[in-house]
Design an enzyme around this catalytic site. Sequence first.
Site, PDB file in Angstrom:
ATOM      1  N   LYS A   1       0.824  -1.212   0.000  1.00 54.75           N
ATOM      2  CA  LYS A   1       0.000   0.000   0.000  1.00 54.75           C
ATOM      3  C   LYS A   1       0.858   1.262   0.000  1.00 54.75           C
ATOM      4  O   LYS A   1       0.376   2.346  -0.358  1.00 54.75           O
ATOM      5  CB  LYS A   1      -0.923   0.015   1.212  1.00 54.75           C
ATOM      6  CG  LYS A   1      -1.953  -1.106   1.243  1.00 54.75           C
ATOM      7  CD  LYS A   1      -3.089  -0.864   0.284  1.00 54.75           C
ATOM      8  CE  LYS A   1      -4.200  -1.881   0.468  1.00 54.75           C
ATOM      9  NZ  LYS A   1      -5.364  -1.619  -0.383  1.00 54.75           N
TER      10      LYS A   1
ATOM     11  N   ASP B   1      -8.923  -0.702   5.887  1.00 56.43           N
ATOM     12  CA  ASP B   1      -8.839  -1.883   6.740  1.00 56.43           C
ATOM     13  C   ASP B   1      -7.532  -1.862   7.523  1.00 56.43           C
ATOM     14  O   ASP B   1      -7.294  -2.734   8.352  1.00 56.43           O
ATOM     15  CB  ASP B   1      -8.892  -3.155   5.891  1.00 56.43           C
ATOM     16  CG  ASP B   1     -10.319  -3.505   5.475  1.00 56.43           C
ATOM     17  OD1 ASP B   1     -11.203  -3.477   6.336  1.00 56.43           O
ATOM     18  OD2 ASP B   1     -10.526  -3.809   4.285  1.00 56.43           O
TER      19      ASP B   1
END
Length: 411
Positions: free
Chosen positions: A76, A121
Site C-alpha cells: 500500500k 482496513d
Amino acid sequence: MIIRNNQATRAEYPSGLRAIMNMEQAEESRDWLSCWPMLSRGATPVWQLPGLARRLGVARISLKDESERSSLGSFKALGAPIALVRLILREKNGLPLSPKGLLLGRHADVLRDFTVISATDGNHGRALAAAAKDIGCRCVIVLHRNVSVEREQAIAAYGADIVRIEGDYDASVVAAAEHAAEHGWHVVSDTSYEGYETVPRDVMQGYGTIAAELLAQESVGYKATSPYSHVFLQGGVGGLAAGVVSYLWERFGAQRPAFIVVEPVQADCLFQSAIQGAPARATGSVDSVMAGLACGETSPLAWRFLAPAVDFFQTVTDDEAVAAMRLLAEGNAEDIPVVGGESGVAGLAGLLALSEDAELRGQVGLDASSSILLVNTEGATAPSIYASLIGGPAEAVLERQRAWLLGKRAT
C-alpha cells in the site's frame, strides 16, 4: 472454490483501458516514489522457492516480497502517496509544485489547510497517513468495527486523526465520503464508486510499480515473452490486481500469463462479480483474518480491468491462509523463511489449494512446466495477530531468514 471467468480474453491490451492506466504512468509513478524516504532503497526481493515448486510439481515458484517495501510493511506504500501527490497537483495546479518536492515535504507551507480522508482496513490508511505527514497536509482516517486497536495505533502514529464507526468496511467508505462533503475535505480512497474514479485510478497506477520493478529484476526484454505462465494475486476490492494485471497485459498482450485472483470465502465480491458478469457484493460476513481483503463490494473501476483479463477467481478459507503463513515462516533448506501477513499469503493459499486437486490443476493448466508468480503483499502489519497465528513473533522468522541467507552465502 474456483470459477472460470467467461469474460476473459486473449487479446491485445485495449486502447480504452490504456487511456486510463498504462505502463508509461506506472513508470512515472515509480520514478516519483524513488525519492520518498519511507520506501526502502532498491527493489523488493524476488525469492525463489524451489523446494515448494518440486513438492507442488511445477517448474518454478517466485515470490515478490512486498513486506520489505517499507517500514509500513505492505504494498500500500506504493498507491496512497502517488494518489495524494496527483490529487494535490490537480487541486493546486496554479502553484509551482513538483511531485518529488511534495514527497520530500518542500511544499508543506502551502498545504497546512489541505485535508485528506479515507476509509481503510489498515494498510492503505497507514500509507496515506505517512504520506500526508511527509507532504505536510492533514489526514483523517475512518476505521470500521473490525479494525484492530493495534492497526489503529499504527495509523495514529503518523499523526492522522481517527474516526471510528460501528459498520463494516463498506460503511466506512460511505462515512469518509460524507465527512469529506461536510467539511470540504478530499477523499483518497483505494476503491471507486459512482462519480469517483480518478483517485482510485491513481492508487492502482501506483501498484503498477510492482510489475515494472519485477520485469526489470528479471531482465525481461521489451520483446521477450512473459517469464511466468501463472500469476496469483490478492482480491480485496480489486485494486492491486488491476494495477499489476494492466501492466503485464499491456506488456505481453495476447501472450499474457494466466491470472488467478484470490480472496476470502466470506469476502467473495470478485468471485460473485465473475458469476454475475458485473461488479457485485460479497455474500458472506466479510469478517476475515485476511483483514486487508475483507471487502464487501468490488471497485467498479478495477472490474473494468479484471473482467477481460483475469482467467479465474478463487476463494480460500481463513484456515488455508494461516497454513500458508506458517509454511512461508518455517522455510526449509531450499526455501527461505518469509514473513507473510494474513492477506499477503492469499495467493499462496490459492496455489496450495489448487495443487491438491488434480481436476482443478488441469482446469487452471498447472503442470511440470508452469512458472508461478506470487506476491507477498504484506508482512506482520499487526505484529501481535501475526505472532498468535504462526506461534511466534515475526522477529524470529526474520532471524531464521538472516541465518538462511548467511548459510547460502557460505556455500
